[in-house]
Design a protein around this motif. Sequence first.
Motif, short mmCIF file in Angstrom:
data_model
loop_
_atom_site.label_atom_id
_atom_site.label_comp_id
_atom_site.label_asym_id
_atom_site.label_seq_id
_atom_site.Cartn_x
_atom_site.Cartn_y
_atom_site.Cartn_z
N ARG A 306 0.82 -1.20 0.00
CA ARG A 306 0.00 0.00 0.00
C ARG A 306 0.87 1.26 0.00
O ARG A 306 0.54 2.25 -0.67
N SER A 307 1.97 1.23 0.74
CA SER A 307 2.86 2.38 0.78
C SER A 307 3.49 2.61 -0.59
O SER A 307 3.63 3.76 -1.03
N ALA A 308 3.88 1.52 -1.26
CA ALA A 308 4.50 1.67 -2.58
C ALA A 308 3.51 2.23 -3.60
O ALA A 308 3.86 3.07 -4.43
N VAL A 309 2.27 1.77 -3.55
CA VAL A 309 1.25 2.29 -4.47
C VAL A 309 0.99 3.76 -4.19
O VAL A 309 0.87 4.57 -5.12
N ASP A 310 0.93 4.12 -2.93
CA ASP A 310 0.72 5.52 -2.58
C ASP A 310 1.88 6.39 -3.04
O ASP A 310 1.70 7.50 -3.54
N PHE A 311 3.11 5.86 -2.90
CA PHE A 311 4.28 6.60 -3.37
C PHE A 311 4.23 6.79 -4.88
O PHE A 311 4.55 7.87 -5.40
N ALA A 312 3.81 5.75 -5.60
CA ALA A 312 3.73 5.85 -7.06
C ALA A 312 2.72 6.92 -7.48
O ALA A 312 2.96 7.70 -8.40
N GLU A 313 1.58 6.96 -6.79
CA GLU A 313 0.58 7.98 -7.10
C GLU A 313 1.10 9.38 -6.78
O GLU A 313 0.91 10.33 -7.55
N SER A 314 1.76 9.52 -5.61
CA SER A 314 2.28 10.82 -5.23
C SER A 314 3.36 11.28 -6.19
O SER A 314 3.41 12.46 -6.58
N ARG A 315 4.22 10.36 -6.62
CA ARG A 315 5.28 10.73 -7.58
C ARG A 315 4.68 11.17 -8.90
O ARG A 315 5.15 12.14 -9.52
N MET A 316 3.65 10.48 -9.36
CA MET A 316 3.01 10.87 -10.62
C MET A 316 2.42 12.28 -10.49
O MET A 316 2.57 13.11 -11.40
N ASP A 317 1.76 12.56 -9.34
CA ASP A 317 1.20 13.90 -9.15
C ASP A 317 2.28 14.97 -9.18
O ASP A 317 2.12 16.04 -9.78
N ASP A 336 0.66 16.05 -23.24
CA ASP A 336 0.18 14.67 -23.34
C ASP A 336 1.31 13.68 -23.11
O ASP A 336 1.14 12.65 -22.44
N ARG A 337 2.49 13.98 -23.67
CA ARG A 337 3.63 13.08 -23.48
C ARG A 337 4.06 13.04 -22.02
O ARG A 337 4.43 11.97 -21.50
N ALA A 342 4.42 10.02 -17.01
CA ALA A 342 4.17 9.94 -15.57
C ALA A 342 3.30 8.74 -15.23
O ALA A 342 3.56 8.02 -14.24
N ARG A 343 2.28 8.50 -16.04
CA ARG A 343 1.41 7.35 -15.77
C ARG A 343 2.13 6.03 -16.01
O ARG A 343 1.92 5.04 -15.30
N ALA A 344 3.00 6.00 -17.02
CA ALA A 344 3.76 4.77 -17.28
C ALA A 344 4.68 4.45 -16.12
O ALA A 344 4.82 3.29 -15.71
N LYS A 345 5.33 5.50 -15.56
CA LYS A 345 6.19 5.27 -14.41
C LYS A 345 5.38 4.81 -13.22
O LYS A 345 5.80 3.91 -12.46
N ARG A 346 4.20 5.41 -13.03
CA ARG A 346 3.33 4.98 -11.94
C ARG A 346 2.95 3.51 -12.09
O ARG A 346 3.00 2.74 -11.13
N ASP A 347 2.58 3.12 -13.31
CA ASP A 347 2.18 1.73 -13.54
C ASP A 347 3.35 0.78 -13.32
O ASP A 347 3.18 -0.34 -12.81
#
Length: 647
Positions: A306-317, A336-337, A342-347
Amino acid sequence: MTAELVRGQNHTLPQTRLEIRVSAGSPVVAGATLGDERGTVRGAEWIAHPASHRVPGLEVSRQAAADHRLAVDLDALPAEVHRVTVVLALPVGAGRPVSFGAVAAPFVAVTGLDGTEIATFTLTGLDTESAVSALELYRRQGAWKVRAVGQGYAAGLAGLFADQGVAEAAETAAAIQEAVASGLARSVTPPPRTTEGERVRHPAGPAAAGAQAPAPPVPEAQPAEPLGDPASARTEAPGGGPIDYAHPRRQTSAPPPPPPTAPPAAPGQPARPVAGDATGWSMDERLYNQIWGMFEDLARAVAAYRSAVDFAESRMDQELDRALSDPRNRIGGAGDRAREAARAKRDELTGRAREALERDLAQLAAESAVVEPALPAAYAGWDNPVWHAYRVPMEIPMALRLGDLRLGEAPDLRIPLLVRLPLERGIWIDSGRTASEAAASTTGDQLRGLAMETAVTLAARLLAVYPAGEFSVHVVDPAGSAAGQLSPLVGSGVLAGPPAAGAEGVASVLAHLTRRVDLVQMAIRAGAADALPPDLDTGEHLLIVNDFPHGFDDRAVTQLRYLADEGPSVGVHLLMVADREDARAYGPVLDPLWRSLLRITPVADDHLADPWVGHAWTYEPLRTPQGSRVLQQVLALVAEARRGGRR
């Protein structure tokens, strides 16, 4: 539903006028700082503390205390403020704790003005720190969120303020502590709490030897009932004294390591799971420790995910904020790029976290597959074949299984919920409505019936794991509404007497058990255990109360509270079947009763919290297989052993 946050996790705030509640085991200083876009506190005027308890949009307590309520109006904050940090610190002074590692973990809840909880956070893992940033309310793209921080500072408030950019951090911290010390000097000292060492914790007979202290009560604001920390033999009581959770028959020296029962795994491969692969003096103790180890492993694995997913979302933001802050990226394909990257890195980060979680879950599932069949009857579910070879034991086991626990990320992986024996505190089976899907699809009458069935199966398990004649069950059923559910206990003849009905029956049973508690406590205090009346049963007793508060007058309620508080120390335990909403008429007089009991539900419900990261675990009660007569067969053997002992 309340969000139970772990360190680093965030949650959207649905409103801007809030109340922040703090509960701690000892007095703490509660304050807040205001920060700009970079989190910098621009001056002392942006700090709310006891000596200056108000800033625009924020009001804090004037004094150090164990409980605080902070008022926040996010719309009233200065336009430059983008962050509000809730700060906790220990007051300085002789005889006061010097670090958060020496006190109970503080609990923080963000609520609406009507008291509805939005998010909670328990600050675990603190050690030498004397100040901590607990929560952070921050503005992101026009919306406010709350983040669990839990960042501690061994240098105290001075170190915390310096980290937030306060120019005169040491001077500001000193002024706050001076104001707090002046306020404490004028305050009335509360009476000292009774430590567990001063209470009666001695046995009334062999079966009660080593009775343990009840767990500390849970703050009312906390939505989840905390489970005790099984990995630790000792912890801190609310009053600062140690609570001894050692098993009555456990040796005090270090136990031997588990025997090597499986060949080592090949290099690069996970270790093969083995039942009893933990330290302990007996196989039962090794299995007990292994189960709690699995519970902790699952809690930490899911917390990491859960912490890793939250970090990925925060980093994308953050990446999107940086990219789109440049006006040149807002037109054409550059924006758009940037979004796609950012979304690719999050995923990618989320995918890696999921892979790690799946590996951990696979290992735990393999371990569960070998542990479950090896469990003794006290730890096993009703569908385990061990019950078909059941025999009445000669001594009580180390623990008893109350049900199963699971998390949403691993719905098929169930961890047994074990509690120590003798019971440390009573149990409350909630027959009222809860927020779970299972409760929503069940009628009120069905819930009450299921709650009483759960009580009967728990009583049967307790009777089954105690030696013959060393455990007695009493039932209070004022209206006689549970006759059908009680038929296995009544028909087998294992009850100490017929279920008590009506106000007279309630009064009689309560008077009998209250007298037992009084006599045993007086005998222990006087050192005259041999002087107990010959008709006094010194075994363990369980009182099942159905449909509370019907049939209870004020005197009966007082006796019930007395049994809940004092009974466990001398072998009298309480099992309540009740809907708390039905008891609202008594007001706060029953709050200590509810808080002293372990709450479980007759259907699946996510209301229990672990002591490590505070996950909301879904509890599932134990059910006998459809059409099985294992319960009746076990009770028949218990009744036969009792009759044999009386001959």
